[in-house]
Design a protein around this motif. Structure first.
Motif, PDB file in Angstrom:
ATOM      1  N   ALA A 196       0.834  -1.208   0.000  1.00 48.12           N
ATOM      2  CA  ALA A 196       0.000   0.000   0.000  1.00 48.12           C
ATOM      3  C   ALA A 196       0.864   1.252   0.000  1.00 48.12           C
ATOM      4  O   ALA A 196       1.918   1.306   0.652  1.00 48.12           O
ATOM      5  CB  ALA A 196      -0.927   0.000   1.207  1.00 48.12           C
ATOM      6  N   GLU A 197       0.431   2.258  -0.759  1.00 50.60           N
ATOM      7  CA  GLU A 197       1.124   3.539  -0.806  1.00 50.60           C
ATOM      8  C   GLU A 197       0.708   4.382   0.400  1.00 50.60           C
ATOM      9  O   GLU A 197      -0.483   4.482   0.706  1.00 50.60           O
ATOM     10  CB  GLU A 197       0.793   4.265  -2.103  1.00 50.60           C
ATOM     11  CG  GLU A 197       1.220   3.479  -3.349  1.00 50.60           C
ATOM     12  CD  GLU A 197       0.724   4.117  -4.631  1.00 50.60           C
ATOM     13  OE1 GLU A 197      -0.178   4.991  -4.524  1.00 50.60           O
ATOM     14  OE2 GLU A 197       1.206   3.744  -5.706  1.00 50.60           O
ATOM     15  N   GLU A 199       0.463   7.583   1.069  1.00 47.78           N
ATOM     16  CA  GLU A 199      -0.406   8.752   0.909  1.00 47.78           C
ATOM     17  C   GLU A 199      -1.844   8.384   0.572  1.00 47.78           C
ATOM     18  O   GLU A 199      -2.783   9.101   0.927  1.00 47.78           O
ATOM     19  CB  GLU A 199       0.161   9.689  -0.163  1.00 47.78           C
ATOM     20  CG  GLU A 199       0.295   9.072  -1.552  1.00 47.78           C
ATOM     21  CD  GLU A 199       1.590   8.295  -1.724  1.00 47.78           C
ATOM     22  OE1 GLU A 199       1.878   7.867  -2.850  1.00 47.78           O
ATOM     23  OE2 GLU A 199       2.308   8.118  -0.712  1.00 47.78           O
ATOM     24  N   SER A 200      -2.045   7.281  -0.118  1.00 47.74           N
ATOM     25  CA  SER A 200      -3.407   6.913  -0.527  1.00 47.74           C
ATOM     26  C   SER A 200      -3.956   5.702   0.206  1.00 47.74           C
ATOM     27  O   SER A 200      -5.160   5.465   0.190  1.00 47.74           O
ATOM     28  CB  SER A 200      -3.442   6.635  -2.028  1.00 47.74           C
ATOM     29  OG  SER A 200      -2.625   5.515  -2.335  1.00 47.74           O
ATOM     30  N   ARG A 201      -3.055   4.909   0.821  1.00 48.90           N
ATOM     31  CA  ARG A 201      -3.422   3.669   1.505  1.00 48.90           C
ATOM     32  C   ARG A 201      -4.012   2.624   0.552  1.00 48.90           C
ATOM     33  O   ARG A 201      -4.626   1.668   0.976  1.00 48.90           O
ATOM     34  CB  ARG A 201      -4.397   3.930   2.658  1.00 48.90           C
ATOM     35  CG  ARG A 201      -3.789   4.709   3.792  1.00 48.90           C
ATOM     36  CD  ARG A 201      -4.752   4.816   4.946  1.00 48.90           C
ATOM     37  NE  ARG A 201      -5.954   5.554   4.593  1.00 48.90           N
ATOM     38  CZ  ARG A 201      -6.964   5.771   5.439  1.00 48.90           C
ATOM     39  NH1 ARG A 201      -6.931   5.286   6.668  1.00 48.90           N
ATOM     40  NH2 ARG A 201      -8.022   6.450   5.040  1.00 48.90           N
ATOM     41  N   PHE A 202      -3.855   2.858  -0.762  1.00 46.06           N
ATOM     42  CA  PHE A 202      -4.252   1.882  -1.770  1.00 46.06           C
ATOM     43  C   PHE A 202      -2.998   1.286  -2.400  1.00 46.06           C
ATOM     44  O   PHE A 202      -1.944   1.943  -2.476  1.00 46.06           O
ATOM     45  CB  PHE A 202      -5.118   2.518  -2.855  1.00 46.06           C
ATOM     46  CG  PHE A 202      -6.515   2.843  -2.407  1.00 46.06           C
ATOM     47  CD1 PHE A 202      -7.481   1.862  -2.339  1.00 46.06           C
ATOM     48  CD2 PHE A 202      -6.857   4.136  -2.039  1.00 46.06           C
ATOM     49  CE1 PHE A 202      -8.765   2.147  -1.924  1.00 46.06           C
ATOM     50  CE2 PHE A 202      -8.143   4.433  -1.624  1.00 46.06           C
ATOM     51  CZ  PHE A 202      -9.100   3.435  -1.565  1.00 46.06           C
ATOM     52  N   THR A 203      -3.112   0.066  -2.850  1.00 44.74           N
ATOM     53  CA  THR A 203      -1.979  -0.590  -3.490  1.00 44.74           C
ATOM     54  C   THR A 203      -2.007  -0.352  -4.995  1.00 44.74           C
ATOM     55  O   THR A 203      -3.072  -0.134  -5.587  1.00 44.74           O
ATOM     56  CB  THR A 203      -2.018  -2.111  -3.234  1.00 44.74           C
ATOM     57  OG1 THR A 203      -3.203  -2.653  -3.839  1.00 44.74           O
ATOM     58  CG2 THR A 203      -2.032  -2.415  -1.748  1.00 44.74           C
ATOM     59  N   ASN A 206      -4.604  -2.277  -7.120  1.00 44.13           N
ATOM     60  CA  ASN A 206      -5.937  -1.731  -7.417  1.00 44.13           C
ATOM     61  C   ASN A 206      -5.906  -0.902  -8.694  1.00 44.13           C
ATOM     62  O   ASN A 206      -6.829  -0.950  -9.513  1.00 44.13           O
ATOM     63  CB  ASN A 206      -6.435  -0.878  -6.253  1.00 44.13           C
ATOM     64  CG  ASN A 206      -6.745  -1.701  -5.014  1.00 44.13           C
ATOM     65  OD1 ASN A 206      -7.074  -2.872  -5.120  1.00 44.13           O
ATOM     66  ND2 ASN A 206      -6.614  -1.102  -3.844  1.00 44.13           N
ATOM     67  N   THR A 207      -4.843  -0.125  -8.855  1.00 41.87           N
ATOM     68  CA  THR A 207      -4.712   0.683 -10.073  1.00 41.87           C
ATOM     69  C   THR A 207      -4.592  -0.200 -11.303  1.00 41.87           C
ATOM     70  O   THR A 207      -5.153   0.097 -12.358  1.00 41.87           O
ATOM     71  CB  THR A 207      -3.485   1.598  -9.960  1.00 41.87           C
ATOM     72  OG1 THR A 207      -3.584   2.388  -8.771  1.00 41.87           O
ATOM     73  CG2 THR A 207      -3.383   2.522 -11.168  1.00 41.87           C
ATOM     74  N   GLN A 210      -7.945  -1.435 -12.780  1.00 40.34           N
ATOM     75  CA  GLN A 210      -8.948  -0.437 -13.172  1.00 40.34           C
ATOM     76  C   GLN A 210      -9.409  -0.638 -14.617  1.00 40.34           C
ATOM     77  O   GLN A 210      -8.654  -1.087 -15.470  1.00 40.34           O
ATOM     78  CB  GLN A 210      -8.387   0.980 -13.011  1.00 40.34           C
ATOM     79  CG  GLN A 210      -8.319   1.461 -11.567  1.00 40.34           C
ATOM     80  CD  GLN A 210      -7.770   2.877 -11.481  1.00 40.34           C
ATOM     81  OE1 GLN A 210      -7.336   3.452 -12.472  1.00 40.34           O
ATOM     82  NE2 GLN A 210      -7.787   3.432 -10.285  1.00 40.34           N
ATOM     83  N   TRP A 229       2.373   4.733 -16.877  1.00 36.32           N
ATOM     84  CA  TRP A 229       2.525   4.066 -15.581  1.00 36.32           C
ATOM     85  C   TRP A 229       2.796   2.576 -15.763  1.00 36.32           C
ATOM     86  O   TRP A 229       3.646   1.992 -15.072  1.00 36.32           O
ATOM     87  CB  TRP A 229       1.267   4.285 -14.753  1.00 36.32           C
ATOM     88  CG  TRP A 229       1.287   3.600 -13.415  1.00 36.32           C
ATOM     89  CD1 TRP A 229       1.893   4.036 -12.276  1.00 36.32           C
ATOM     90  CD2 TRP A 229       0.663   2.348 -13.081  1.00 36.32           C
ATOM     91  NE1 TRP A 229       1.701   3.150 -11.253  1.00 36.32           N
ATOM     92  CE2 TRP A 229       0.947   2.089 -11.717  1.00 36.32           C
ATOM     93  CE3 TRP A 229      -0.092   1.427 -13.793  1.00 36.32           C
ATOM     94  CZ2 TRP A 229       0.492   0.946 -11.067  1.00 36.32           C
ATOM     95  CZ3 TRP A 229      -0.544   0.289 -13.155  1.00 36.32           C
ATOM     96  CH2 TRP A 229      -0.260   0.055 -11.806  1.00 36.32           C
TER      97      TRP A 229
END
Length: 570
Positions: A196-197, A199-203, A206-207, A210, A229
């Motif tokens: 998990a990052e 600043e965003s708490r998302f890994t 998940n990106t 998408q 990316w």
């Protein structure tokens, strides 16, 4: 676990129709003679015939107790045997039945299921597992191979276990191959997808999963950023080179259903394979998405141009009517009596000082005549210009034909992206070939009437619009492809290679019952057509209509007596 109903595994019906009894379960003369020769007594004879007919139907032996009574009674009636069904109760456990099994195998030239049969079964299932996923499909392939090699079918559970084992072994091989080809640096990079990052708490996982939103200009920019990316996680093609594409798609679909926490719980080699598969699928899917967005954005620009032309015609209808009325008045003035000077004077009085205004209005009307809406496109295109050029630099466009003139024009456009003037000077060497340019664009881009003339300069705005519009059309038609994409890839890559063709053509011809040599194939088809023609001439009188369906002549008599005899439906 697949059910027996989902496969081609033969089984007995609970209800047997009269037709099936007559066609499938009726012993012929030779079979009745064989039964009398190898058996002693009515019970043994009936048991032998039931085993024989059931095996011919199923490909494996079943206990007499599991055979529907209707079948037993039918066979007994045909063989004129009268023992009661209850007398067969001890047949299944008798030594006589074992002896009958061997006789039936020898008579039908069938081998019992043994180690060799299992080897053949597992080999067929392992090969099928490279392109098929469902256990039922693997079981069907195994059944077909055993029947072709004349082996007795094993129990259904044996086939299920074999299919599951073949798929498991193959997947382990795929996991080990991918893991062995990944470098240490690539493995570390993949593992960061599940962290998990702060600043965003998302890994990043998940990106990666998408999906694109609606094809707006904003989302097109977002998806261009996504392509950049994904480039950070670039994986060499050789990592998945030995894995069939259908399996890569399956691994990617499985990975998409799992979150980062669940992926970390998976065995490392499998986790890396699933992640690499999803990265590959998303990498070429982002190119497909960009191509779709580009096509839809350009289609929207063209639609807005058409709407603008319709609006222009509606707003300038009165001006067009005034021009027509002016033309009418000039013709009337020209036809007045008098000398030529009198006519000129009448026309001059009609025009007064409005000559230049009327001429300009005529030029404006001609420019928008013929439903040519291209002159309206720039106002809708200019907000997309920088993004479309960025897109063009992010993708690699190749032609799928021998004509490379348009690809050359694309490179010329990219070389002049920074130009802001009205005109672009065409290169003298090598000369820019614009033979691909549609006639409707030619006059706007070059201001030349004749398509054979070589333009020395190009109107920049219309040239950009023309190139992007043509790019849209050729991507849709397949004349251009995008390297690394899926739906917009080179269709020729999907064609079978000559090496593979020569490897499998003989087996394919044997399977479909057609010769594979050119002369033999032509002779076969000629003989087949001659046979159909002969059947047609013999079977149908002149007062009937004929229709050929699926290679067979179908008779249809006229519904009215007045139908001309010469009319025929083919």
């Amino acid at each position: 676990m697949p059910t027996i109903q989902e496969t081609a595994y033969p089984r007995l019906k609970s209800h047997v129709s009269v037709r099936d009894l007559a066609v499938i379960y009726t012993p012929n003369v030779d079979e009745l003679a064989l039964a009398k020769q190898v058996t002693r007594g009515a019970v043994a004879q009936l048991g032998f015939l039931v085993l024989l007919k059931i095996f011919q139907r199923l490909g494996y032996f079943v206990p007499i107790s599991q055979v529907p009574s209707a079948i037993i009674e039918h066979i007994a009636s045909v063989a004129q045997i009268q023992p009661a069904i209850t007398e067969l109760a001890g047949y299944d456990s008798s030594g006589t039945r074992k002896r009958h099994l061997q006789i039936i195998r020898q008579t039908l030239h069938i081998n019992c299921y043994d180690k060799d049969a299992r080897h053949i079964l597992m080999l067929a299932m392992s090969q099928a597992a490279r392109t098929k996923e469902e256990l039922a499909d693997l079981i069907n392939v195994g059944i077909e191979e055993l029947v072709r090699k004349k082996y007795e079918l094993p129990a259904f559970d044996t086939l299920v276990r074999g299919a599951r084992h073949a798929r498991t072994i193959l997947y382990r091989q795929f996991y080990q191959q991918a893991d062995a080809k990944l470098s240490t640096e690539e493995k570390k990079r993949i593992e960061t997808l599940f962290i998990a990052e702060p600043e965003s708490r998302f890994t990043p996982w998940n990106t990666l999963k998408q999906e694109p939103d609606s094809p707006t200009l904003t989302n097109l920019k977002v998806w261009l950023d996504r392509k950049a990316w994904l480039a950070q996680y670039h994986i060499e093609q050789q990592v998945l080179a030995d894995i069939p594409d259908v399996k890569i798609q399956h691994f990617a679909a499985e990975a998409k259903t799992l979150d980062a926490a669940r992926m970390l719980e998976i065995e490392p080699k499998k986790r890396l394979t699933l992640a690499v598969s999803l990265l590959k699928v998303q990498s070429y899917r982002v190119l497909d998405d960009l191509a779709e967005m580009f096509i839809k954005r350009m289609s929207t620009i063209h639609q807005k141009g058409k709407d603008a032309l319709a609006d222009y015609h509606a707003r300038n209808q009165q001006r067009a009517d005034e021009l027509v009325q002016t033309l009418r008045d000039m013709v009337i003035a020209y036809r007045t009596e008098g000398t030529a000077q009198d006519k000129i004077t009448a026309i001059d009085a009609l025009l007064a000082d409005q000559g230049d205004v009327i001429l300009q209005r005529c030029e404006d009307h001609i420019a928008h005549a013929g439903d040519n809406y291209f002159v309206f496109l720039w106002r809708f295109y200019k907000s997309h210009r920088s993004t479309l050029f960025r897109l063009l630099r992010c993708i690699t466009v190749q032609t799928t034909t021998q004509d490379t003139t348009f690809v050359t024009a694309l490179h010329f456009l990219l070389e002049n992206e920074h130009k802001t003037g009205e005109w672009l000077t065409t290169p003298k060497s090598p000369c820019l070939d614009l033979s691909w340019m549609p006639e409707a664009w030619w006059r706007l881009v070059t201001e030349l009437q004749n398509h054979d003339e070589a333009p020395k300069r190009l109107y920049r705005r219309y040239f950009e619009l023309c190139v992007f519009s043509q790019l849209m059309m050729e991507l849709k038609s397949g004349d251009l492809c995008i390297l690394g994409s899926n739906h917009y890839a080179d269709y020729r890559d999907q064609l079978i290679s000559w090496e593979e063709y020569h490897r499998y053509i003989a087996a394919y011809g044997e399977m479909v019952g057609l010769p594979t040599e050119g002369a033999a194939f032509v002779a076969h088809m000629q003989a087949r057509l001659a046979e159909v023609a002969q059947k047609t001439d013999q079977a149908f009188p002149d007062n009937t209509d004929l229709r050929i369906e699926k290679g067979e002549p179908i008779l249809r008599r006229p519904t009215k007596a007045t139908t001309p005899a010469g009319l025929r439906n083919f």
